[in-house]
Design a protein around this motif. Structure first.
Motif, PDB file in Angstrom:
ATOM      1  N   SER A 181      30.322  19.304  29.382  1.00 34.41           N
ATOM      2  CA  SER A 181      31.037  20.432  29.976  1.00 34.41           C
ATOM      3  C   SER A 181      32.445  20.529  29.384  1.00 34.41           C
ATOM      4  CB  SER A 181      31.122  20.274  31.496  1.00 34.41           C
ATOM      5  OG  SER A 181      31.913  19.159  31.816  1.00 34.41           O
TER       6      SER A 181
ATOM      7  N   LEU B 220      33.780  29.073  22.697  1.00 35.54           N
ATOM      8  CA  LEU B 220      34.324  28.196  23.727  1.00 35.54           C
ATOM      9  C   LEU B 220      35.389  28.919  24.560  1.00 35.54           C
ATOM     10  CD1 LEU B 220      34.292  25.403  24.960  1.00 35.54           C
ATOM     11  CD2 LEU B 220      35.834  24.650  23.152  1.00 35.54           C
TER      12      LEU B 220
ATOM     13  N   ARG C  48      35.620  32.079  25.041  1.00 32.56           N
ATOM     14  CA  ARG C  48      34.924  33.064  25.868  1.00 32.56           C
ATOM     15  C   ARG C  48      34.269  32.394  27.075  1.00 32.56           C
ATOM     16  NH1 ARG C  48      32.085  37.052  21.376  1.00 32.56           N
ATOM     17  NH2 ARG C  48      34.008  38.112  20.757  1.00 32.56           N
ATOM     18  N   LYS C  49      33.698  31.208  26.871  1.00 30.24           N
ATOM     19  CA  LYS C  49      33.110  30.468  27.987  1.00 30.24           C
ATOM     20  C   LYS C  49      34.189  30.105  29.008  1.00 30.24           C
ATOM     21  CE  LYS C  49      30.947  26.134  29.321  1.00 30.24           C
ATOM     22  NZ  LYS C  49      31.822  25.949  30.451  1.00 30.24           N
TER      23      LYS C  49
ATOM     24  N   GLU D 121      36.606  31.855  29.755  1.00 33.11           N
ATOM     25  CA  GLU D 121      37.125  33.126  30.263  1.00 33.11           C
ATOM     26  C   GLU D 121      38.516  33.469  29.728  1.00 33.11           C
ATOM     27  OE1 GLU D 121      36.671  32.772  34.503  1.00 33.11           O
ATOM     28  OE2 GLU D 121      34.492  32.888  34.358  1.00 33.11           O
TER      29      GLU D 121
END
Length: 162
Positions: free
Chosen positions: A45, A66, A68-69, A71
């Motif tokens: 994670s 990453l 984008r993940k 946010e």
């Protein structure tokens, strides 16, 4: 030894040396199989509070994914490429996903992007890249270091993306 999130044990350096790395891995894997909260083969994670270093990202597409993940929270992300900026642009600017747009998106999310960073001399070349680009201060340490596809230098030439 203290319990970690997910039921895995946090192992001290001395314990790891005593038991040997393979035994520690086997014990944690067995714990996972026997009903730990994490599944065998669970993914790592990444969280927005972790200082993350991406080494040798090539066209920075992993770093962008990453961010984008996370946010859009890139302030603790440092992404590097082995090649110089000019070489990266030459290799990856053509196509449907130009590297200039990827780098712009990363920098817009406050991620640090560095070129000409050699993983075999990481401290020296990362500091030199930071100084060349007059960039923000580097973290003293990283929580996650990602080196997805290292080029092992066995006479295989880089391929230009098409």
């Amino acid at each position: 030894m203290a319990k970690r999130k997910g039921g895995l044990q946090k192992v001290s350096k001395a314990s790891c040396q005593r038991l040997g790395k393979q035994k520690v891995i086997a014990r944690n894997r067995q714990h996972q199989i026997e009903g730990g909260n994490r599944k065998v083969g669970a993914t790592v994670s990444y969280d927005d509070y972790q200082r993350i270093l991406c080494i040798g990202d090539g066209n920075f597409s992993f770093a962008r994914a990453l961010v984008r993940k996370l946010e859009g929270q890139g302030r603790l992300l440092t992404a590097t490429a082995y090649d110089t900026k000019e070489t990266v642009w030459e290799k990856y600017e053509e196509g449907s996903d130009p590297v200039s747009e990827i780098v712009e998106e990363l920098q817009g999310c406050d991620a640090a992007v560095y070129f000409a960073v050699d993983a075999t001399q990481i401290v020296k070349t990362l500091k030199a890249a930071k100084n060349r680009q007059r960039a923000q201060q580097l973290p003293d340490a990283f929580d996650r270091i990602i080196f997805n596809f290292p080029h092992v230098g066995l006479g295989i030439k880089d391929q230009v993306m098409q």
